[in-house]
Design an enzyme around this catalytic site. Sequence first.
Site, PDB file in Angstrom:
ATOM      1  N   ALA A  71       0.704  -1.188   0.006  1.00 29.00           N
ATOM      2  CA  ALA A  71       0.275   0.082  -0.028  1.00 29.00           C
ATOM      3  C   ALA A  71       0.875   1.197   0.116  1.00 29.00           C
ATOM      4  CB  ALA A  71      -0.906  -0.122   1.212  1.00 29.00           C
ATOM      5  N   MET A  72       0.291   2.533  -0.179  1.00 28.00           N
ATOM      6  CA  MET A  72       0.955   3.578  -0.184  1.00 28.00           C
ATOM      7  C   MET A  72       0.368   4.680   0.513  1.00 28.00           C
ATOM      8  SD  MET A  72       3.546   5.152  -1.223  1.00 28.00           S
ATOM      9  CE  MET A  72       3.984   6.726  -0.882  1.00 28.00           C
ATOM     10  N   GLU A 131      -0.078   2.559   6.984  1.00 28.36           N
ATOM     11  CA  GLU A 131      -0.326   3.828   5.987  1.00 28.36           C
ATOM     12  C   GLU A 131      -0.905   4.957   6.831  1.00 28.36           C
ATOM     13  OE1 GLU A 131       1.325   3.246   3.507  1.00 28.36           O
ATOM     14  OE2 GLU A 131       1.247   1.016   3.606  1.00 28.36           O
TER      15      GLU A 131
HETATM   16  N1  0A1 Z   1       5.810   3.573   1.416  1.00 32.15           N
HETATM   17  C1  0A1 Z   1       5.078   2.315   1.366  1.00 32.15           C
HETATM   18  C2  0A1 Z   1       5.527   1.353   0.550  1.00 32.15           C
HETATM   19  C3  0A1 Z   1       5.931   1.178  -0.918  1.00 32.15           C
HETATM   20  C4  0A1 Z   1       7.164   1.589  -1.273  1.00 32.15           C
HETATM   21  C5  0A1 Z   1       7.631   1.534  -2.633  1.00 32.15           C
HETATM   22  C6  0A1 Z   1       6.369   1.391  -3.691  1.00 32.15           C
HETATM   23  O1  0A1 Z   1       6.838   1.427  -5.003  1.00 32.15           O
HETATM   24  C7  0A1 Z   1       8.065   1.444  -5.318  1.00 32.15           C
HETATM   25  C8  0A1 Z   1       5.144   1.431  -3.148  1.00 32.15           C
HETATM   26  C9  0A1 Z   1       4.995   1.420  -1.672  1.00 32.15           C
HETATM   27  C10 0A1 Z   1       4.879   1.841   2.455  1.00 32.15           C
HETATM   28  O2  0A1 Z   1       5.745   1.763   3.151  1.00 32.15           O
HETATM   29  O3  0A1 Z   1       3.859   1.127   2.677  1.00 32.15           O
HETATM   30 ZN    ZN Z   2       5.785   2.379   5.219  1.00 37.07          ZN
END
Ligand code: 0A1
Ligand code: ZN
Length: 878
Positions: free
Chosen positions: A268-269, A304
């Site tokens: 997820a993002m 998230e």
């Molecule tokens: N930041 C998000 C995870 C995430 C990382 C990279 C992505 O694409 C390359 C997509 C999502 C988390 O920690 O949930």
């Molecule tokens: Zn994260």
Amino acid sequence: MLRDAPKAIYLKDYTPPEYLIDKADLRFDLQEEQTLVFSRLEIRRNPGSTAAAGVLYLHGEGLDSRALSINGRSLTPEEYQVEAEGLSISSVPERFILESEVSIRPQENSALEGLYKSGTMFCTQCEAEGFRKITWFIDRPDVMTRFTTSIVADKARYPVLLSNGNIQSSENIGEGRHQVVWNDPFPKPSYLFALVAGNLRHIEDSYTTASGREILLRIYVEPENIDKCDHAMRSLKYSMAWDEQNYGREYDLDIFMIVAVNDFNMGAMENKGLNIFNSKFVLARPETATDRDFQGIEGVIAHEYFHNWTGNRITCRDWFQLSLKEGLTVFRDQEFSADMGSRGVKRIEDVRLLRAHQFAEDSGPMAHPVRPDAYIEINNFYTVTVYEKGAEVVRMLSLLLGSEAYRKATDLYFQRHDGEAVTTDDFVRCMAQAGGRDLAQFKRWYSQAGTPELRVSGEYDATAGNYLLTVEQSTPATPGQPVKQPLHIPFAVGLLNRQGRDIPLRLEGDSLAGATTRVLELRESRQSFRFLDIAEHPIPSLLRGFSAPVKLIFEYSDADLMFLMANDSDGFSRWDAAQILVQRILLRRISEPEEALPDGLVEAFGRALTDPDADKALLAEVLTLPSESYLGDQMEEVDVDGIHQSREALKQLLARELRAELLQVYYAGREQGGYDIEPASIARRSLKNICLGYLAQLQDEESLGLCVDQYRQGHNMTDVMAALSLVADSDADERGHLLADFYQRWQGDQLVLDKWFTVQALSRRQDTLEQVERLTRHPDFSITNPNRVRSLVGAFCSANPVRFHQADGAGYRFLTDRVLELDRLNPQVASRMLRLMTRWQRYDQSRQNLMRAQLQRVLAVASVSRDVYEIGSKSLES
Ligand code: 0A1
Ligand code: ZN
């Protein structure tokens, strides 16, 4: 190598951005063939930049540039230069407006980075460097911008148009099209930008914050999934309350939205106000989702949501600091889940994951520090080291500071750095200052890779009545770091007397006395601690609660471990003692298959199974044998077949010896009454299904009959999957029927269908690789859907070692074929798959040669992506 090696980027080369973008006004015109992106950026020179003024570099990849102007004047071709990964404009003023128009093709974007289509819906993924595939921008996290986003699309096809922040206007603009404008008042880096357009339905709720603000909560899904969102919404509201209570953090916008999409590279993002989720972490009903799925949803929703403060309000200065947001946020979601369910079991699960995956990473070719100092492709650094070891580092800080000082330190962090892009050093500085602690040595946890080993010995002096504990620490060399420094390690210990009770501890040379667990602070290569007033030879309980991410080496006898299993007051340590003992037995029985079990072990398991007061959750964990891959990691050279046979044989032996007890617990645990996901019910189901797993090992009619019955009764997906996976492992006549029945029933539900692929990929039957290859040609298999690829290819290659590593190398060829196919479509997923073959050095010569040959085959492809190149080349270099 057929191509120029891609270049690495180094932390030591960091320089502040030369220009800043204060404001971005974007307009997306979504069409069926292409999307036009109009952008108006307010840019000014960064007063903090040390570089010579005048040249602006903007990132941009795969953009078809239509127009470019500064302060309203179109640029002539001489004034700018388009390069492979961006655009340079010479002689820009100190402050100006840059306007551009580009055309992009989301419909053809199979890498799922930037703007892409998942089914009929448009969505985005911009972390880490996806925004540059949408428009020209300074796409780095220390450039923080206020975004306004206007979206224009056909109203019938895309009735819902979403972006970050609060909605500003919505209007029909003729010809069946409409326009919605969103405004996000919080400056943010481009990686947090999001846009969604589609035919979606939503459920809605609201949350009143501690200060009385009412927040609108919405979860958007495809229409057929509208009945699967309640658990996600409940989890969101619990997360919001938890963050207020535990970190004093309130939500800041008026609306919080979650959108579930089927094609997503990760879990997820955390895009500001508009989280985009892999549908796996949103959708659940008892008939479609297992207990693990429900827990996964709760944890990821929390993760998230927590990023809103740890990641969004305070973000990373550069991608080397990724653990600043990820390590801290994982620690926060772990603690949240511990509070929501069983704290003891949550800790065991987290440690199991860390030991199985992060310890393996730390001892392999991709070993890197929590704060890496170089990367070729940042997407390769969303790792268990950055996330899970990073969380352990924050956990150690909280332990060293104590809960009160830790809270003061996080308060200080939020107050001091709100709205900034900072480093892990800034974070530790807050911990040191609020905690009044010198953390200079502790910071090595961020820069030093590898898993530290603690060699511990104990000496009892009967005459003086004291016990001397000596600890030696060392960290093995890792690629690029041959010499390691001692770390500052919190080491929690207790001492048990012969009755199994905790001894109140008094340490020589210190005034604190009486506690039964002491957190010793290790700082040197070798240190001793003398415990006074010890009346008899104690049994030490070491690394209680897993107080640090280290490997512990202590010469316990089998009898000591059984004693700790039965008596340790620390639940984690009771489980750990059982694991160490079982692991030992399994490894010994590889060369001595007939070796008898230690005296009293079967009886101890039998007693635990029939004890009405036993902690079912913990017992289920104790009865879960270490995985084959983890056992392999404990050997000099992985004996794939030996481990498999030893593990299967032990399961069978225990099943034979404890058949009556296992049946008793199985029957007692069967579903009576309604289904719920309370921790006690989850524990009951989990213990019952583990018992069924042991019984199925007997491969007799009665046990397989129980599996088939449980499948047919189909009370909930946890029970159905437990039964189906046991039948899929067997030669039972019903095997084919049940798999076909499951497929028929769930054909239309993509997430459930993933389980159907996985259960076949994990079968231990001889013909599994053949079946997996056949399934890649099944009409429901799709190489472009990351969940489907993970459910079949990922599951087989990562969790079925005895079949993946079959001696003729067919498993390696299979994986390589898939990697090459994927790399042309989705390099991120391709590189994650390739990782599964990078620890070739751990195997016998013949398998080494076979794996190396396949890695070379990958690297010989001229067009191989940066993602795959980095993994393949690092593995071969090591
Ligand atoms: N930041 C998000 C995870 C995430 C990382 C990279 C992505 O694409 C390359 C997509 C999502 C988390 O920690 O949930
Ligand atoms: Zn994260």
